[in-house]
Motif scaffolding. Sequence first.
Motif, mmCIF file in Angstrom:
data_model
loop_
_atom_site.group_PDB
_atom_site.id
_atom_site.type_symbol
_atom_site.label_atom_id
_atom_site.label_comp_id
_atom_site.label_asym_id
_atom_site.label_seq_id
_atom_site.Cartn_x
_atom_site.Cartn_y
_atom_site.Cartn_z
ATOM 1 N N TYR A 1 1.063 -1.134 -0.114
ATOM 2 C CA TYR A 1 -0.009 0.071 0.126
ATOM 3 C C TYR A 1 0.840 1.299 -0.031
ATOM 4 O O TYR A 1 1.693 1.526 0.778
ATOM 5 N N GLU A 2 0.887 2.227 -0.957
ATOM 6 C CA GLU A 2 1.675 3.186 -1.069
ATOM 7 C C GLU A 2 1.232 4.632 -1.347
ATOM 8 O O GLU A 2 1.479 5.397 -1.848
ATOM 9 N N HIS B 1 4.429 3.628 4.078
ATOM 10 C CA HIS B 1 3.608 2.518 3.428
ATOM 11 C C HIS B 1 3.763 1.135 4.035
ATOM 12 O O HIS B 1 4.859 1.109 5.027
#
Length: 406
Positions: A300-301, A311
């Motif tokens: 997840y960024e 992240h």
Amino acid sequence: MGVRDDILKKAKEYRDYTAQVLSEMVQIKSYSGDEEAVCRKIVQMCQDAGFDEVRIDGLGSVIGRVGNGPKTIAFDAHIDTVEVGDPDQWKFDPFSGLIKEGLIHGRGSSDQKGGAASMIAAGRILKELGYSGEYTVYFTFTVMEEDCDGMCWKYLIEEEKFKPDLFVSTEPTSCRIYRGHRGRMEMMVRLKGVSSHGSAPERGESAAYKAARAALAMEKLNADLQPDDDNFLGKGTVVVSQIDVKGPSQCAVPDQAMLYLDRRLTWGEDKELAIAQVKKYISEAIGESEDKVQVEMPMYEELGWKKLDYHQELYFPTWKIPEDNKLVQAGVSAYKDLWNKEPVVDKWTFSTNAVATTGRHKIPAIGFGPGDEAQAHAPNEITRVDDLEICSAFYAMLPYVLEGKN
């Protein structure tokens, strides 16, 4: 009057106040990563309620404090929401915050700004009672949970070194005490074929057919998964949520396939086990060695409203704590002291920020929140004003019970 009677009186006195606080929060759109406006409003609300300290952390969450004891407890509510979805399915404005017939209407009323409103009321009650006991009581209004549950707390614990002794999630529990839930992870499976012209498929090796067999293998894996030893959390699950197949053209045998998996993890299951299971089942289904099955966990960024580059992998560990744990028993005692009846002790079906506090960092946790889990992400979302009053009393009572002053 004792502490119990004082708390019940104030929770009732602030019933309309708590409902109004929730209504105002619902009126502020706060999708994941875009929570600044509601965070600024919550800072003001906490200051108006008399909190000893209010700050915004590096990721964008609001941290409020009442008291200055040597022990710490954190009550947590995420204040981001999912989007509205199909507006035609709503019978009212999703951001109206309408208060009518004992209900507050709108996106986030149950999931989970209701918990946030009750926390603010509880902080106000503790301040007005002059609470100065063994606990520093933190109220955390956290961001980006809907997109990446627990990342806000992973950041607080690992980057800001803020690790409370105890944790209470105020996600909706229908005013029941919860002591665990399954974890989850996301996986991306990549399969390869050999392309050929669509007029001669026998010359190629279709990644589409491999993907079809792989999807059916996941159906079999889902059926084979077993519950935890005491069957409290139940069995894990795996779901194929997306399939994407590509080739050189629409007139060609596809040579690439991707399956996206949502995996729910029961007690005793972790990411290594889950990845190994996927490799094994797909390998058997497509007749290739496991090293030909590529399985990865995405990252997840996305950036939050403060644009901090932070992240994590999309892995959210399972947690549960025993029913005889001190915090569970304190929750049961607080409930019984307040309402002279036994609470229901159960678990969530969905996932919460406790995947980080408890799944990753082993902080004892319970859940107790207004509203119903079934309202989460649903159209025409509502919560009950009664629940807000109940929860504000429970949150204010729990620190007293933990130190034996009920």
